[in-house]
Motif scaffolding. Sequence first.
Motif, short mmCIF file in Angstrom:
data_model
loop_
_atom_site.label_atom_id
_atom_site.label_comp_id
_atom_site.label_asym_id
_atom_site.label_seq_id
_atom_site.Cartn_x
_atom_site.Cartn_y
_atom_site.Cartn_z
N ALA A 54 34.23 34.82 41.15
CA ALA A 54 34.62 35.96 41.99
C ALA A 54 36.07 36.35 41.76
O ALA A 54 36.40 37.54 41.63
CB ALA A 54 34.38 35.64 43.46
N ARG A 55 36.95 35.37 41.70
CA ARG A 55 38.37 35.66 41.52
C ARG A 55 38.65 36.27 40.14
O ARG A 55 39.51 37.14 40.00
CB ARG A 55 39.21 34.40 41.73
CG ARG A 55 39.24 33.92 43.17
CD ARG A 55 40.29 32.85 43.40
NE ARG A 55 41.61 33.34 43.07
CZ ARG A 55 42.32 32.95 42.01
NH1 ARG A 55 41.86 32.03 41.18
NH2 ARG A 55 43.51 33.46 41.78
N GLU A 56 37.91 35.82 39.12
CA GLU A 56 38.09 36.37 37.77
C GLU A 56 37.78 37.87 37.74
O GLU A 56 38.36 38.60 36.94
CB GLU A 56 37.19 35.64 36.78
CG GLU A 56 37.69 34.24 36.41
CD GLU A 56 36.67 33.47 35.59
OE1 GLU A 56 35.55 34.02 35.38
OE2 GLU A 56 36.98 32.35 35.17
N ARG A 57 36.89 38.32 38.60
CA ARG A 57 36.52 39.73 38.64
C ARG A 57 37.41 40.51 39.61
O ARG A 57 37.20 41.71 39.81
CB ARG A 57 35.05 39.89 39.02
CG ARG A 57 34.09 39.33 37.98
CD ARG A 57 32.67 39.79 38.23
NE ARG A 57 32.56 41.25 38.07
CZ ARG A 57 32.35 41.88 36.93
NH1 ARG A 57 32.24 41.19 35.80
NH2 ARG A 57 32.27 43.20 36.89
N GLY A 58 38.37 39.83 40.22
CA GLY A 58 39.35 40.51 41.05
C GLY A 58 39.03 40.57 42.53
O GLY A 58 39.70 41.28 43.28
N PHE A 59 38.02 39.81 42.98
CA PHE A 59 37.65 39.83 44.39
C PHE A 59 38.49 38.86 45.21
O PHE A 59 38.64 37.70 44.82
CB PHE A 59 36.18 39.44 44.57
CG PHE A 59 35.19 40.43 44.06
CD1 PHE A 59 34.84 41.54 44.81
CD2 PHE A 59 34.59 40.24 42.82
CE1 PHE A 59 33.91 42.46 44.33
CE2 PHE A 59 33.66 41.15 42.34
CZ PHE A 59 33.32 42.25 43.09
N PRO A 60 39.02 39.29 46.36
CA PRO A 60 39.51 38.32 47.33
C PRO A 60 38.32 37.47 47.80
O PRO A 60 37.21 37.99 47.94
CB PRO A 60 40.05 39.18 48.48
CG PRO A 60 40.15 40.56 47.92
CD PRO A 60 39.12 40.67 46.84
N VAL A 61 38.55 36.19 48.04
CA VAL A 61 37.46 35.29 48.41
C VAL A 61 37.68 34.71 49.80
O VAL A 61 38.74 34.17 50.11
CB VAL A 61 37.32 34.14 47.39
CG1 VAL A 61 36.29 33.10 47.88
CG2 VAL A 61 36.89 34.69 46.04
#
Length: 233
Positions: A54-61
Amino acid sequence: MSAHRPQPRVYVALDSARPQRVRELLGELDPSLCGIKIGKEAFTALGPSVVEWARERGFPVFLDLKFHDIPNTVRQACRAARDLEVSLVNVHASGGRRMLEAAREAIEPGPEAPGLIAVTVLTSMEDADLAEVGVSGGAAAQVERLAGLVVEAGLDGVVCSAHEAGAMSRRFGAGSLVVTPGVRPAGSARDDQRRVMTPSEALAAGATSLVIGRPITGAQSPGRVLEDIVASL
């Protein structure tokens, strides 16, 4: 309130144990419109790698594992969550004052720190459910009781039903986090949620971030449904 990472208005609940399905959903959603909530199912099946995807695609988690244990165990779990560079972490307020303080010690406030919030009463529980486990006074009273502990322990806010969002926003003050699951767009099935509101109603009530799962992830076009929801806010 304490400094913490910026939070999106919508977190999409990504609870799936299947790596291919998780990657598909991450590819269909726009990280400029939402964060990703990773719960027990996905994290148990896939481990920290799902956070990395998720973080690699730019999403806050939002790491939604609801830590609830003895203080030292929760302290160490919160440190591990912080090291995953997530944007939001939660614990159960019913773990008590010492546990909440241990969580706060593990995640010190700062602009790069995840927000630290506590679950008050699960949105699947009604007054009768609470009475069965020995909690008297109803959901609203229990939320207020636990929120007092959360404020005193210095956490950044709470997870609560949208029905308690206004009271929690006033209780915690400006800059606090009021995260509301159980949000359902008009016309959506309630599933196993009970105390629900539409996204626009929840924000108007005082929520700062909405958690929306099956109405988006179960749709034929998750990205389009997300766009429609954000446009309605």
